[in-house]
Design a protein around this motif. Structure first.
Motif, PDB file in Angstrom:
ATOM      1  N   LEU A 111     -10.490 -12.598  -0.818  1.00 37.23           N
ATOM      2  CA  LEU A 111      -9.348 -13.550  -1.163  1.00 37.23           C
ATOM      3  C   LEU A 111      -8.747 -13.314  -2.614  1.00 37.23           C
ATOM      4  N   GLU A 112      -9.323 -12.598  -3.471  1.00 37.08           N
ATOM      5  CA  GLU A 112      -8.820 -11.978  -4.619  1.00 37.08           C
ATOM      6  C   GLU A 112      -7.677 -11.107  -4.221  1.00 37.08           C
ATOM      7  N   GLU A 113      -8.278  -9.838  -3.542  1.00 34.22           N
ATOM      8  CA  GLU A 113      -7.584  -8.781  -3.476  1.00 34.22           C
ATOM      9  C   GLU A 113      -6.427  -9.355  -2.464  1.00 34.22           C
ATOM     10  N   GLY A 114      -6.251 -10.030  -1.732  1.00 36.86           N
ATOM     11  CA  GLY A 114      -5.294 -10.425  -0.916  1.00 36.86           C
ATOM     12  C   GLY A 114      -4.191 -11.116  -1.705  1.00 36.86           C
ATOM     13  N   ARG A 115      -4.799 -12.243  -2.326  1.00 38.35           N
ATOM     14  CA  ARG A 115      -3.649 -12.886  -3.484  1.00 38.35           C
ATOM     15  C   ARG A 115      -2.995 -11.751  -4.364  1.00 38.35           C
ATOM     16  N   GLN A 116      -3.663 -10.987  -4.691  1.00 35.61           N
ATOM     17  CA  GLN A 116      -3.100 -10.158  -5.616  1.00 35.61           C
ATOM     18  C   GLN A 116      -1.946  -9.229  -4.983  1.00 35.61           C
ATOM     19  N   LYS A 117      -2.217  -8.642  -3.727  1.00 36.45           N
ATOM     20  CA  LYS A 117      -1.479  -8.056  -3.117  1.00 36.45           C
ATOM     21  C   LYS A 117       0.036  -8.646  -2.648  1.00 36.45           C
ATOM     22  N   ILE A 118      -0.173 -10.193  -2.288  1.00 44.26           N
ATOM     23  CA  ILE A 118       0.929 -10.923  -2.151  1.00 44.26           C
ATOM     24  C   ILE A 118       1.735 -11.286  -3.428  1.00 44.26           C
ATOM     25  N   SER A 119       0.988 -11.601  -4.615  1.00 43.46           N
ATOM     26  CA  SER A 119       1.849 -11.524  -5.507  1.00 43.46           C
ATOM     27  C   SER A 119       2.620 -10.410  -6.098  1.00 43.46           C
ATOM     28  N   ASN A 120       2.092  -9.127  -5.575  1.00 41.79           N
ATOM     29  CA  ASN A 120       2.623  -7.953  -6.167  1.00 41.79           C
ATOM     30  C   ASN A 120       3.583  -7.452  -4.958  1.00 41.79           C
ATOM     31  N   HIS A 121       3.853  -8.450  -4.184  1.00 39.13           N
ATOM     32  CA  HIS A 121       4.993  -8.110  -2.965  1.00 39.13           C
ATOM     33  C   HIS A 121       4.526  -6.986  -1.950  1.00 39.13           C
ATOM     34  N   ALA A 122       3.560  -7.030  -1.758  1.00 41.72           N
ATOM     35  CA  ALA A 122       2.745  -5.786  -0.760  1.00 41.72           C
ATOM     36  C   ALA A 122       3.715  -5.821   0.352  1.00 41.72           C
ATOM     37  N   SER A 123       3.619  -4.446   1.222  1.00 37.91           N
ATOM     38  CA  SER A 123       4.484  -4.143   2.201  1.00 37.91           C
ATOM     39  C   SER A 123       3.710  -5.149   3.489  1.00 37.91           C
ATOM     40  N   ALA A 124       4.483  -5.138   4.465  1.00 34.11           N
ATOM     41  CA  ALA A 124       4.023  -5.998   5.543  1.00 34.11           C
ATOM     42  C   ALA A 124       2.670  -5.418   6.080  1.00 34.11           C
ATOM     43  N   PRO A 125       2.626  -4.130   6.291  1.00 38.00           N
ATOM     44  CA  PRO A 125       1.330  -3.571   6.726  1.00 38.00           C
ATOM     45  C   PRO A 125       0.155  -4.081   5.852  1.00 38.00           C
ATOM     46  N   GLU A 126       0.379  -3.829   4.542  1.00 37.68           N
ATOM     47  CA  GLU A 126      -0.556  -3.979   3.462  1.00 37.68           C
ATOM     48  C   GLU A 126      -1.104  -5.567   3.801  1.00 37.68           C
ATOM     49  N   ALA A 127      -0.034  -6.293   3.546  1.00 35.98           N
ATOM     50  CA  ALA A 127      -0.393  -7.669   3.745  1.00 35.98           C
ATOM     51  C   ALA A 127      -1.199  -8.061   4.988  1.00 35.98           C
ATOM     52  N   ALA A 128      -0.752  -7.540   6.213  1.00 34.51           N
ATOM     53  CA  ALA A 128      -1.522  -7.685   7.576  1.00 34.51           C
ATOM     54  C   ALA A 128      -2.932  -7.147   7.509  1.00 34.51           C
ATOM     55  N   TRP A 129      -3.051  -6.279   6.748  1.00 34.79           N
ATOM     56  CA  TRP A 129      -4.463  -5.466   6.897  1.00 34.79           C
ATOM     57  C   TRP A 129      -5.197  -6.736   5.893  1.00 34.79           C
ATOM     58  N   ALA A 130      -4.533  -7.048   4.726  1.00 39.41           N
ATOM     59  CA  ALA A 130      -5.520  -7.941   3.897  1.00 39.41           C
ATOM     60  C   ALA A 130      -5.940  -9.114   4.684  1.00 39.41           C
TER      61      ALA A 130
END
Length: 219
Positions: A111-130
């Protein structure tokens, strides 16, 4: 490289759209890139075809299956009760003090890693993987290996649809819902966890279907 490793690599490439929907599959190019013979490539491709991720194209050829809105609608219909059950089982194991510390910690970490990726504007593949990893954490915490096995076979379809539909703009809401689901699970609130998971999948599925339909009305 063993056949299962070839399969896992190609599955990931399709899930993350590195092998794009509609792309023609060339065994010789894949064998060269992965530095293996054609035999494990051919076997892995047949397994991927069985999973619905590849389809026939021309004479003895294959291509990555296009993303179809109607198929994703049906997939999310089937997914909803599985995710609801997994969340409820996970919360019940917490309530009964049967959940392992590492299982609870894995959910909190994903949960924490996913939220950090989203707040850091992760790419679509990174967001999907999270997204995938967060739900895997729930499956593990549920203690039901069958749910994990059933859903693992569908997540390549889900991830590539998320990427292709450009759903990045909805990710803040996705992770707010993820946080609420995780919190109810870790509190051991069985009914709340089950209901929140069901509502999350229903809303996400409707949003995804609408986006895919808008891009390909004929799908």
């Amino acid at each position: 490289m063993f056949i299962n490793l070839v399969f896992d690599k190609l599955l990931t490439d399709i899930a993350l759209c590195e092998l794009a929907p509609g792309e023609r599959i060339r065994q010789s190019a894949l064998a060269s890139r992965l530095q293996v013979s054609r035999q494990p490539i051919s076997h892995a491709l047949q397994l991927l075809k069985h999973e619905g991720l590849l389809q026939d194209s021309g004479r003895q050829g294959l291509e990555v299956t296009p993303i179809r809105a109607d198929y994703m609608r049906l997939l999310y219909q089937a997914r909803r009760p599985l995710e609801s059950t997994a969340a409820g089982l996970a919360a019940q194991r917490v309530a009964d003090n049967r959940a392992l510390d590492e299982e609870r910690a894995f959910l909190a970490r994903m949960l924490e890693e996913g939220r950090q990726k989203i707040s850091n504007h992760a790419s679509a593949p990174e967001a999907a993987w999270a997204d995938y990893q967060f739900h895997v954490a729930i499956y593990r915490l549920s203690g039901n290996q069958v749910i994990e096995q059933m859903m693992n076979g569908r997540w390549a379809h889900i991830m590539r649809a998320i990427i292709a539909s450009n759903s990045v703009g909805t990710l803040a809401l996705e992770w707010e819902e993820h946080a609420a689901i995780a919190q109810t699970i870790l509190r051991g609130s069985v009914l709340d966890a089950s209901e929140l998971a069901a509502r999350h999948v229903q809303r996400a599925g409707a949003n995804l279907y609408a986006r895919l339909s808008a891009e390909s009305p004929e799908a």
